[in-house]
Structures are given as C-alpha cells and as structure tokens.
Design a protein around this motif. Structure first.
Motif, PDB file in Angstrom:
ATOM      1  N   LEU B 869       9.293  -3.213   9.607  1.00  0.00           N
ATOM      2  CA  LEU B 869       8.646  -4.022   8.571  1.00  0.00           C
ATOM      3  C   LEU B 869       7.131  -3.993   8.715  1.00  0.00           C
ATOM      4  O   LEU B 869       6.407  -3.866   7.744  1.00  0.00           O
ATOM      5  N   ARG B 870       6.681  -4.114   9.957  1.00  0.00           N
ATOM      6  CA  ARG B 870       5.236  -4.086  10.195  1.00  0.00           C
ATOM      7  C   ARG B 870       4.648  -2.780   9.708  1.00  0.00           C
ATOM      8  O   ARG B 870       3.573  -2.738   9.139  1.00  0.00           O
ATOM      9  N   ARG B 871       5.431  -1.718   9.988  1.00  0.00           N
ATOM     10  CA  ARG B 871       4.948  -0.415   9.546  1.00  0.00           C
ATOM     11  C   ARG B 871       4.861  -0.377   8.023  1.00  0.00           C
ATOM     12  O   ARG B 871       3.898   0.095   7.459  1.00  0.00           O
ATOM     13  N   ALA B 872       5.908  -0.917   7.395  1.00  0.00           N
ATOM     14  CA  ALA B 872       5.943  -0.895   5.936  1.00  0.00           C
ATOM     15  C   ALA B 872       4.820  -1.755   5.360  1.00  0.00           C
ATOM     16  O   ALA B 872       4.202  -1.410   4.357  1.00  0.00           O
ATOM     17  N   ALA B 873       4.574  -2.889   6.033  1.00  0.00           N
ATOM     18  CA  ALA B 873       3.582  -3.814   5.501  1.00  0.00           C
ATOM     19  C   ALA B 873       2.171  -3.267   5.641  1.00  0.00           C
ATOM     20  O   ALA B 873       1.280  -3.629   4.888  1.00  0.00           O
ATOM     21  N   LYS B 874       1.973  -2.370   6.610  1.00  0.00           N
ATOM     22  CA  LYS B 874       0.623  -1.844   6.844  1.00  0.00           C
ATOM     23  C   LYS B 874       0.208  -0.830   5.786  1.00  0.00           C
ATOM     24  O   LYS B 874      -0.962  -0.596   5.555  1.00  0.00           O
ATOM     25  N   VAL B 875       1.237  -0.208   5.173  1.00  0.00           N
ATOM     26  CA  VAL B 875       0.932   0.853   4.218  1.00  0.00           C
ATOM     27  C   VAL B 875       0.296   0.242   2.969  1.00  0.00           C
ATOM     28  O   VAL B 875       0.711  -0.818   2.486  1.00  0.00           O
ATOM     29  N   ASP B 876      -0.703   0.917   2.469  1.00  0.00           N
ATOM     30  CA  ASP B 876      -1.360   0.470   1.253  1.00  0.00           C
ATOM     31  C   ASP B 876      -0.364   0.497   0.090  1.00  0.00           C
ATOM     32  O   ASP B 876       0.261   1.526  -0.171  1.00  0.00           O
ATOM     33  N   PRO B 877      -0.180  -0.622  -0.581  1.00  0.00           N
ATOM     34  CA  PRO B 877       0.809  -0.674  -1.671  1.00  0.00           C
ATOM     35  C   PRO B 877       0.603   0.446  -2.685  1.00  0.00           C
ATOM     36  O   PRO B 877       1.565   1.005  -3.209  1.00  0.00           O
ATOM     37  N   MET B 878      -0.643   0.788  -2.932  1.00  0.00           N
ATOM     38  CA  MET B 878      -0.924   1.800  -3.946  1.00  0.00           C
ATOM     39  C   MET B 878      -0.288   3.139  -3.576  1.00  0.00           C
ATOM     40  O   MET B 878       0.231   3.849  -4.421  1.00  0.00           O
ATOM     41  N   VAL B 880       2.365   3.618  -1.745  1.00  0.00           N
ATOM     42  CA  VAL B 880       3.816   3.555  -1.930  1.00  0.00           C
ATOM     43  C   VAL B 880       4.156   3.751  -3.400  1.00  0.00           C
ATOM     44  O   VAL B 880       5.048   4.515  -3.769  1.00  0.00           O
ATOM     45  N   LEU B 881       3.440   3.048  -4.229  1.00  0.00           N
ATOM     46  CA  LEU B 881       3.755   3.099  -5.653  1.00  0.00           C
ATOM     47  C   LEU B 881       3.487   4.485  -6.212  1.00  0.00           C
ATOM     48  O   LEU B 881       4.262   5.023  -6.996  1.00  0.00           O
ATOM     49  N   ARG B 882       2.393   5.082  -5.762  1.00  0.00           N
ATOM     50  CA  ARG B 882       2.056   6.411  -6.262  1.00  0.00           C
ATOM     51  C   ARG B 882       3.085   7.433  -5.780  1.00  0.00           C
ATOM     52  O   ARG B 882       3.487   8.308  -6.516  1.00  0.00           O
ATOM     53  N   TYR B 883       3.494   7.245  -4.539  1.00  0.00           N
ATOM     54  CA  TYR B 883       4.436   8.190  -3.924  1.00  0.00           C
ATOM     55  C   TYR B 883       5.706   8.267  -4.750  1.00  0.00           C
ATOM     56  O   TYR B 883       6.295   9.310  -4.933  1.00  0.00           O
ATOM     57  N   GLU B 884       6.088   7.104  -5.250  1.00  0.00           N
ATOM     58  CA  GLU B 884       7.310   7.081  -6.039  1.00  0.00           C
ATOM     59  C   GLU B 884       7.052   7.840  -7.329  1.00  0.00           C
ATOM     60  O   GLU B 884       7.880   8.187  -8.069  1.00  0.00           O
TER      61      GLU B 884
END
Lengths: 121, 884
Positions: B869-878, B880-884
């Motif tokens: 979770l910590r790893r996931a939370a550290k990632v810039d939301p942008m 993640v969204l762009r990756y999708e």
C-alpha cells in the motif's frame, strides 16, 4: 477429451467411405500369404494377378505396409533381392494370418451384400 | 499384446531415428531402382525410365513423413517441445524458479520426514509375528490410577489362574558386571521367564531357548546373548560349545544367540538374558512390584475378555491378601499401544499434522504465485485461444513448466528430510534411542522416495493447474475487452485469492499454536528448580557382586575406601555414595509408619521414595537443608537409626508440628525405629514435571547396599575427573566395573531431551510456517493492491489520506481474516489436544497462546498489506491514471 488412443500414437483414423485402405490391407495380407516379399514385388504381384486392373500407388502401399507392421500383422527384415540389392522383406505374422482369414470372410460378406443390392436395382 | 509390439517399434524408431530414416530411404530407393529397371527393360531410354519411375512414385518426402509420423509419439514430441518452452520460461525468471523449488523442497522435505517418523516409529514399531495378540500387563492402583510393575507372586497367580493367554511371561531389566574379559564392564541385560521369547515368537538364530528346568535358583546359570555381543565378544563364532561368561562373578554358559534384528524396545539396549529363576524371597514378597509382564492372547480372545478375567483374579487376590493387594488391580494394554506411549505416538502424529500444514502452506503459496502468473499471461493465452489453440494444449504447456520443478524439488526435499532425520537421531541421547524403534534411526527407502514424489506431483499438479484453470476460465470477449483497459479489476481468480488468504491463516495457526504451547511448556520446565545443585557434579553407577561382597561389613569397607580415595583427589570438593540418584535409576519405595499415630487402613498406608546415602552425599549433590542436619559420620552402623525427610512429607504428615525427633518405621513390622534428624527441600528425581512426593534418606552405614551410585562435587569440569575416578576404583578392586559416568547436568538434559527436541521441532516449524505464510499473504495482498492501483490513484488525487486507503483495503479483507482465524483456532485446538500429555503447566486451550498466535497472524496480514500500500500510495496519481 478429443484425443483417442490412436490419435495420440499419431495414426489417422480412416475417413468414412474410404474403402480402399481396408481393401489394400487385405490385398497385401493375401499377397504375403504365399511368402515373404519386398514392397516392389507386392505391388507387381497385385498388378499382375488382377490382370492389370488394380494398380497400387506407392504413396498408398508403403504407409499401408508400415501401418500393418505397427499393428503386428506383418514382420519385416532386411535381405538381399534377386538382383543383389538390399531390400526390406515383409512377411505375415501369426496375428496377420488370423487377420487375413477374418478379413477375407468379411470381404466375402461385404461383396455379396453389395452385389445383392446392385442386382435388385 | 499387439499394442506392446507397436510401442516397442515406436520406441525403437524414436531411439534409432537416423537408422529408421536411412532404412526408409533405402526401401524407397530399392523400389525406384526396380521400377526403373523394369521400364528400361521394356525399352524406355534410361533417362526417361528414371524420370517416369520418380514421377509415378510421387512426393518421396511426404511419404517418408507419413511413415515416420506413424511410428512416433507425436504428442510426446510436442510435449517435449512444451518442456523446452517451459525451461526457457524458467530460465528467464530464475528467481521465481529458485524460490518455487526451495519452498517446495521445504514443504516436501518436512512432510516426508514426518511421514517417515510415523511409518518407522509408530506403524512399523512392532514387528513380531501376530503382534496384534501381544499385550503387557501392569499392576494398577485402582484408587489412584497409577500403574506399576507386578510382584512375583501376583504374576505367578495371574499366570496360574487365567486361561486366556497362550503365554504370560515376565521380565526385569538389570545390569550385570561382566568380568573375565580385558576390561570389566557393566552391561545391560534382563532376567526373563523361560517363555519370554516364545511369547514374542522369536527364537535364537544359533543355539536354543531357555528350558523350564533352568528357571530355578542355582540352575539358571545359562545366558542368551545379543547378535552384536556375539559378534563383538566371540567374533561371530557359531560354535557355542563351552562358551561361558562371568556375570557378577558367576559363570554362565552361553546357550544361544538372538537374531540380528531382535530388538525389544521396552527393554532398551540389552545384550544378555538370563532365566528369571525367582528366589524363595522374591517368590513370596507380594508387597514389592518389580516384574514387567507380557502376554500373548489365545486366538479369538479379545483384550476385553482377558481384561475381565484377569480383573476378577486381581479382585480375588485383593480379598486374599488385603495387606499387600488392597486397591491393586491389573491393566492390560496392547503391546503396540504400550510402545506407542513410550515413543510418543501422539506427539509424532501431531508432528505429522504440522508437517502436512507446512506442505499445504507451501502449496498455497505456489498456487498464489501461479495464479498471479497465469493472470499475467492471460492476455497471451486469450490471444492464442482466439487464434484457435486448444485449451488442453495450453494447459499442457503450463503444466510442463511446473513439472520441471518436480525433480529438483523432490531431490532437495529428500535432502531436507535426511537432514531432519539425522538431526532428530543425533539430538536424542544414546541411551534413550535404545527404547525407540529402529534404535531411533530413520531410514530413507523406496517408500520415502515414492511418498516424496507423490506429494510433489499432487501438490504441483493440483496447486499449479487449479489457478491456471481458474485464470483461463474466461470468455474471450471479456478478457479481450479487459486488455483494452476498459475495466480495471478482474473477477477471475478473486474467489480463489480469498480462499488462499483464509487457507494461509488457518494453516499458519495450526502450526503456530502447538509451537507456542510447547515452547511455553518447555519454559515452564526450565523454570523448575530441581531442588539440588546439578552443576559441577559427576555421577556414576556400579553394582558390587554378591559373590565377592557377601556381608554388609564388606560392602561398607569398600564404600569407605572408595570415598577416601575420591576425597583425596585435589579437584573434588565433596563426595558421597547413594543407592539412587535423581535422574538415574528409579528410587526404592517404603511405607511410612509414624510412631504414635493410629495405624492406617490396609491399602491406605502412605508410601515414600527412599534411598540410603553416605555422609558427604547431601553436600555433594547440593541438597538444601531446611531444618536439622544431613546424614553424617555420626550415623554409623552402631549408632541409633536415623532418617532425613523432605519438605512435602513434613508438611503432609506433620502439619505444622516439628517432625524432628519423631520416629518413623518403614513397614508395620519394622524392628528398626528411625529418628527424624533433618528436613531437606524436595528434589526432582525423574523429570522436571514431577509432582511433589514423599522422599526420605537413611544412612548407608546402617544399611549397606551393593547397588551404588557415586556422586562427586568437583571444582574442575566434571568429565575431566573420569580417569581419576576409574583409577581410584581400580586401586581398590580391579575387577569392579563402573558405568553411566555422567555429569549430573547431563542426566537432567538427557531426561528432558524429548521435550526439548519436540519444542525445537515444533518451534522450527512455527517459524517456518510464519515466514512462509507471511510471504504468501504478502503476495496475495500485493496483487490485490496492485489491482486497485487505479482506484487508489484516483482516491489519492481526490485527497484521500493513506490511512483511509489502508483501512479501505484492509476492511475489504476483514471477513477473510476473521474466517481464517476462527477456523484456524478450532483446528489448532484439535491438534493441541493431541499434545496435552507433552504439556507442562499449560492447558491445551491456553488462552494467552491462542491470543498471541492470533495477534501474530493479524500483524502479518497488516504488514503484508501495508508494504504494497505504501508503495502504491507513493506513486503519483497522474502516472497511474495515465498508465491505464
């Protein structure tokens, strides 16, 4: 599972209506009943005995010989031909002799049945 | 048999592929040549004949292929391709392959080890013919439920009056002084009734069994010896004529050699058997139990029937001899049961369950990894399926990859189980091993190999195929759509993941709880005070032969000379002798009659453990004096008889009053009144879990005994005095052997070894289970988080705090954790019940242990969730969204 035993072993099932394969097997067995022969003389024998009516294609003969050998109906061994060449001789096994009798009988009934149908028409 | 021929020819073709091809070419070439010859003989030009023959023949290559294919295992060959493909896959991810093989090996190894334990120590423990009819008979105190050995007249009466037994034999283990050879030696043996070996249906390989007429004092100077002893002492000489041995100074004729594999585990390591030959005194003494009884039921007689008859006989004896037999019954127990109790059958069974749990945790981990991999490859699989690949073929390909893991895993697993087995054998003290089937060794054999392979196959097939099938149970359009990223979470495998989480928690608990209970029990044992000071004490055992030391004065002279020698040694602080020592041979018993008290009713006379000691013994052993004094030089043969009692006895029978100067007798008709001169603290004598019991000490000068234990308190390392001890003894009597030379602390640790071993065993498994489960849970949780990374990204972008997200993910799994914990607690409780007899001062349902195991599991789940979770939370939301 769609895999049958034969398919696993790499044999192909005879297609329906493919009468020739069974017939060829019978002819080969019959030919070898008189003694061991190599492929070429089997073809020649059938050709001559049928008075040039039946011509056995090499493309059908050799797969048939190998298949019969695999089924244990024929045995093979290498020998020297009449013109001093290395040749593979096929002969009937005990199982082959039995199979010949069974198939001859079967063939007799089949041809009789077919003739009857043809005559009624 | 045709298929056999067929397979043989195919195999031949497979093995001699080149030759087969050459033969085929030759065959066709011959045909062509014949045809060419014929056509040219019909007048065709050579070139034309050649061409026409070839034309007629058709496509040679295809024909060859047709013939060849007929002969080969097409599927096998494509499976070979799959294997090679799998190998490439594994080579590309060596980390995965290594971890998978290592964990599998761990699981296979532990469960194989436990399998061997169960098989060789429990199932195959009794190997005599028709052993299901063998039983042992104990005398039982019907009031207190204690079992003990039978007195000789009781045994004789049981044998005389019952008709349910083919044979009822008795034995009593004892040590002999073996002299007349290079070095005098104490050797383990037994007195057995003449029907003992025929009860077991075992006969000597050489010579003969005992005869009835040899079962009388004076005529019993014959001995059977073990195969090992025969090999060592008589160089395996098959001619036993006039072979004799000197036992306790008396000459015995060797009449036979027992078979090499003969081992009666209840006797431990024994090398010499002599006839029981009861003396007149033994034959009539009903008060002292000292015989072990073994019987063989007649065919068709059940244990219950025999039990009823023999109980009736015991009741008859109770009426007949109220003084000695009140509350004394008989308990029959099948031999396999008895041996199982000695070996710790229940402990081994629970160990097996724990081993299986470890294996299952490993399998769960593998299933979870394969599920993840299968989901990763789902896109590939979907495309291949859409292009027309058969599902079966795809599964087979995946299977081939996991099958590659098996040989390595089995090999390593067997290695692990060999290491485990060797560790167990080495950890068990040498003497204890004599009481275990197979002398405590575990052998690898075919059954081991088959078991390991079967376990490996089943776990790999089941736990890799199931997730693959689960992952590939998909409709093509759905997953093709998913590939485009239109849906973010996949349903496939989610149900299975839930099951995996629950399974990990359940299995880990089943291992953790027993481990916790046993380590707590072990700590409790270690915390116990033995009541004396075992460090820096050297002990040894010897038996003075009656033939040489006939009267008490002779024995006492020997005792004193030996003590003088020992006390003269510079490293010896104090030295003493005693009949029995703690954690050595068992204590004798005596009745407790306190003068001036009303006589107790028959059967209710209190008993106490008793040993006679020399001055110096109590300080050498480090007993703690409470009041009065130790046995001292003042208590000589001519002085008034004295006795020292322990605190428990003092509290139980003198409630508050001062026991000093009271008079105690050892039986109703004891003519020697003994004055209480001292009170010492209780000591543990047979195990750290021993309940407080009445103990007493009398002066050896006043009752010398030929059975002697030596105790020396040393300033140096105790074992460094072994040579001095032997030499001191040799100076007094060079034919006198001494044995069991052991530091006192080692006696205790040997005694406690089974508990230590078992606690280490389950503790090790507990750590392993926790570690494996942590890895497994982390894998599942990481995947779940990754699957929701898009959602998490969006939430983070909207300003959600990390704690909120942690709670979001955790709360989704709360039900799973709760389910796992509750199922796990129930199963762990069942396994813990099996262990009850091994637990000391811990209940099988000890709440603290269960709670800490649960807390530990919760912590593991939490940790397994927080890290990804910590790893996931550290990632810039942008991103993640762009990756999708």
């Amino acid at each position: 599972m769609a895999y049958s035993h034969k398919q696993f072993m790499g044999e192909r099932e005879a297609k329906p209506g493919d009468l020739l394969q069974g017939t060829l097997d019978l002819l080969v067995l019959k030919t070898l009943a008189s003694g061991a022969m190599h492929g070429y003389s089997i073809a020649e024998f059938i050709h001559e005995t049928s008075e040039d009516v039946l011509r056995v294609e090499e493309g059908a003969l050799y797969p048939a010989l190998h298949r019969l050998e695999l089924r244990g109906l024929l045995a093979s061994e290498w020998g020297v031909s009449e013109n001093n060449r290395r040749a593979k001789y096929y002969r009937l096994t005990a199982a082959g002799k039995k199979q010949l009798i069974a198939e001859t009988e079967h063939w007799g009934r089949m041809s009789m049945a077919i003739r009857r149908i043809l005559e009624t028409a | 048999m045709q298929w056999l021929t067929s397979i043989w020819l195919r195999l031949k073709a497979l093995a001699l592929r080149r030759k087969f091809d050459r033969d085929l070419e030759d065959e066709f070439a011959f045909h062509l040549a014949m045809k060419e010859q014929k056509e040219s003989s019909e007048g065709k030009p050579a070139q034309e004949a050649h061409d026409s023959a070839r034309r007629d023949f058709g496509n040679i290559a295809r024909l060859k292929e047709a013939c060849r294919e007929m002969r080969t295992f097409v599927s096998l060959e494509s499976f070979w391709q799959d294997l090679r493909f799998g190998l490439r896959g594994l080579r590309k991810t060596p980390g995965f392959a290594m971890v998978a093989v290592a964990t599998l090996a761990l699981g296979i190894g532990t469960s194989t080890w436990c399998f061997n334990l169960v098989r060789q120590w429990v199932l195959q423990a009794v190997s005599y013919p028709h052993s299901e009819r063998l039983l042992v008979a104990w005398e039982i105190d019907t009031k207190k439920g204690w079992t003990g050995q039978a007195s000789a007249p009781d045994y004789l009466d049981w044998r005389e009056q019952s008709h349910e037994f083919d044979r009822l034999a008795a034995w009593s283990v004892r040590q002999f002084n073996l002299t007349g050879m290079d070095v005098p030696e104490r050797i383990a043996g037994a007195r057995v009734s003449p029907e003992f070996f025929s009860t077991l249906q075992v006969a000597p390989t050489i010579g003969r069994d005992f005869r009835q007429e040899e079962n009388q004092p004076g005529k019993g100077q014959v001995a059977l010896i073990s195969y090992g002893f025969w090999h060592e002492r008589f160089n395996s000489d098959p001619n036993l004529n006039s072979k004799t041995i000197l036992l306790d100074g008396e000459r015995y004729t060797v009449i036979g050699v027992m078979p090499e594999n003969f081992h009666f585990t209840l006797m431990g390591r024994t090398n010499i058997w002599v006839p029981l030959a009861l003396t007149e005194k033994e034959r009539t003494n009903r008060a002292t139990g000292w015989l072990n009884v073994i019987g063989r039921l007649k065919p068709q007689i059940t244990l219950n029937t025999a039990q009823q008859t023999i109980s009736a006989i015991a009741q008859q004896l109770e009426k007949q001899y109220p003084d000695s037999n009140t509350h004394s019954g008989v308990l029959l127990r099948s031999l396999s049961d008895e041996i199982g109790r000695n070996t710790g059958k229940q402990g081994i069974y629970s160990g097996f369950v724990i081993g299986i749990c470890i294996l299952l945790i490993v399998c769960t981990n593998i299933a979870s990894v394969y599920l993840a991999r299968a989901l990763l490859r789902r896109k590939e699989m979907t495309v291949r399926m859409a292009l027309g690949a058969q599902r079966f073929r795809l599964a087979r390909q995946l299977l081939a990859e996991s099958l590659l893991l098996i040989p390595a895993a089995v090999g390593l697993g067997l290695g692990v189980s060999v290491l485990g087995a060797n560790w167990a054998t080495a950890a068990i003290p040498y003497d204890n091993r004599g009481y275990l089937p197979n002398y405590g060794e575990i052998h690898m054999d075919w059954a081991t190999f088959m078991y390991a392979t079967a376990v490996a196959l089943v776990s790999v097939l089941l736990f890799t195929l199931a997730p693959m099938m689960e992952a590939n149970k998909l409709d093509l359009t759905g997953s093709l759509k998913e590939m485009s990223g239109s849906t973010s979470t996949s349903l496939a495998g989610r149900k299975m993941r839930r099951t995996l989480v629950v399974a990990e928690i359940v299995l880990a608990l089943v291992v953790l709880v027993p481990a916790g209970l046993l380590s707590k029990s072990l700590t409790n044992r270690f915390k116990e005070d033995p009541g004396f000071e075992p460090d820096h004490v050297l002990t040894a055992k010897m038996n003075l032969p009656v033939a040489k030391y006939r009267d008490p004065a002779q024995i006492w002279t020997f005792d004193q000379r030996l003590l003088d020698q020992l006390r003269a040694l510079p490293q010896v602080q104090s030295a003493g002798l005693s009949v029995s020592i703690p954690f050595g041979h068992s204590y004798g018993g005596a009745e407790l009659w306190i003068e001036g008290r009303p006589a107790p009713k028959p059967g209710e006379v209190p008993g106490m453990a008793i040993t006679s000691v020399t001055p110096g013994y109590m300080s050498a052993m480090g007993l703690h004096l409470v009041r009065g004094r130790f046995i001292s030089d003042a208590d000589g043969a001519a002085s008034p008889e004295v006795i020292v009692i322990n605190q428990t006895l003092a509290q139980r029978y003198f409630s508050g009053a001062d026991p000093l100067r009271h008079i105690i007798r050892l039986s109703r008709n004891d003519t020697l009144p003994r004055t209480v001169v001292g009170i010492v603290e209780d000591i543990k004598t047979s195990g750290m879990d021993e309940e407080p019991r009445n103990q007493s000490y009398i002066s050896m000068a006043q009752s010398p005994n030929s059975s002697i234990s030596v105790v020396m308190r040393t300033t140096a390392e105790p074992l460094s005095l072994v040579t001095s001890l032997r030499e001191s003894l040799k100076a007094i009597d060079q034919d006198q052997p001494i044995s069991d030379i052991l530091p006192m602390s080692q006696r205790i640790s040997d005694q406690e070894a089974p508990y230590l071993i078992f606690a280490q065993f389950t503790g090790g498994f507990g750590v392993m289970a926790l570690f494996l489960a942590a890895i497994g849970l982390y894998g599942v949780m990481a995947y779940l988080v990754e699957n929701r990374s898009r959602e998490i990204g969006i939430r983070m972008a909207c300003g959600a705090r990390p704690q909120t997200i942690l709670w979001l993910v955790l709360s989704g799994n709360l039900r799973l954790v709760a389910t796992g914990l509750s199922i796990g607690l129930v199963l762990a409780g069942i396994v813990a019940q099996l262990l009850q007899s091994m637990l000391y001062r811990v209940k099988a349902y000890d709440p603290a242990t269960y709670l800490s195991a649960m807390a530990l599991m919760c912590a593991v789940v939490l940790l397994a969730s927080i890290v990804p979770l910590r790893r996931a939370a550290k990632v810039d939301p942008m991103i993640v969204l762009r990756y999708e």
